[in-house]
Design an enzyme around this catalytic site. Structure first.
Site, short mmCIF file in Angstrom:
data_model
loop_
_atom_site.label_atom_id
_atom_site.label_comp_id
_atom_site.label_asym_id
_atom_site.label_seq_id
_atom_site.Cartn_x
_atom_site.Cartn_y
_atom_site.Cartn_z
N LYS A 79 0.86 -1.12 0.07
CA LYS A 79 0.01 -0.04 0.09
C LYS A 79 0.75 1.26 0.01
CE LYS A 79 -2.03 0.20 4.08
NZ LYS A 79 -1.45 1.56 4.59
N ARG A 101 -9.23 3.76 8.91
CA ARG A 101 -8.75 2.61 9.35
C ARG A 101 -10.09 1.70 10.00
NH1 ARG A 101 -3.14 2.29 8.53
NH2 ARG A 101 -2.41 0.24 8.91
N ARG A 112 9.97 -10.71 4.16
CA ARG A 112 10.68 -9.45 4.43
C ARG A 112 11.09 -9.22 5.95
NH1 ARG A 112 6.41 -4.63 2.83
NH2 ARG A 112 5.03 -4.95 4.22
N ARG A 151 13.90 -7.94 10.46
CA ARG A 151 13.39 -6.99 11.50
C ARG A 151 12.76 -8.02 12.62
NH1 ARG A 151 9.64 -3.06 7.57
NH2 ARG A 151 8.28 -3.90 9.09
N ARG A 206 -1.46 -8.34 13.24
CA ARG A 206 -1.83 -7.40 12.09
C ARG A 206 -3.10 -7.60 11.38
NH1 ARG A 206 3.72 -5.81 11.05
NH2 ARG A 206 4.34 -4.59 12.64
#
Ligand code: AMP
Length: 193
Positions: free
Chosen positions: A13, A88, A127, A133, A144
């Site tokens: 996004k 959201r 990712r 990360r 999430r």
């Protein structure tokens, strides 16, 4: 054009938002990016929201709404904008309606990137590994996703019922998806004029 873009975590996004906003000549306004900047700069707001963001939870509406209202009052947002990551949840939709009404305008288009859930989890895990990360654990990633399904997905129905929702297949290269989004925007601006 006054637009929003929504899409599940991992849909790309943010990347798409910058591309299509500059093509449309409007500012991309990303609440996530603004929050991350506050966290990095350790502002008062940043210290309030850091733990929530890290856990994959949403920031409380009062904080988020205020931030957006103030950003949308700036000069560069008067002719158009692309909101990335806001609204959201349905309460934020109502707040945005209010803000726009006060500006004597309304939203033209709500773009939704659509992707299969497992594809997204795989992407995010990949990712997390390549970018090292450690905070992006599978648990946080799944959380999430859950938060998105529960709180954000319902807003696409709201915009659909207003006739301004355009769903775009988010599976493909960055360029392919950008082209689909550009087509949805030019289609809409045709109606708009
Ligand atoms: P994003 O970059 O859009 O994925 O946003 C990163 C994080 O910032 C989200 O996971 C939330 O914790 C927070 N955030 C961004 N936009 C909002 C919003 N509209 N409402 C609540 N929290 C938000």
């Amino acid at each position: 054009m006054k637009m929003i873009i929504m899409g599940p975590p991992g849909a790309g996004k943010g990347t798409q938002a910058s591309t299509i906003a500059s093509a449309a000549g409007v500012p991309a306004i990303s609440t996530g990016e603004i929050f991350r900047r506050h966290v990095a700069e350790k502002t008062e707001l940043g210290t309030k929201v850091a733990a929530l963001i890290e856990a994959g939870e949403y920031v409380p509406d009062e904080l988020t709404n205020e931030l957006v209202a103030s950003r949308l009052s700036e000069d560069d947002a008067q002719e158009g904008f692309l909101l990335d990551g806001y609204p959201r949840n349905p309460a934020q939709v109502a707040k945005l309606d209010e803000i726009l009404e006060e500006m004597d305008t309304e939203l033209d288009l709500a773009l939704e990137l659509v992707l299969d859930r497992e594809t997204l989890v795989e992407r995010l895990l990949g990712r997390a590994k390549t970018e090292g990360r450690a905070d992006d654990t599978e648990e946080v990633i799944r959380r999430r996703m859950e938060v998105y399904e529960e709180q954000t997905r319902p807003i696409s129905d709201i915009y659909a019922s207003r006739g301004i929702l355009r769903q775009v297949d988010g599976d493909g290269s960055i360029e392919e998806v950008a082209e689909r989004l550009a087509a949805a925007i030019s289609d809409r601006s045709g109606h708009h004029r």
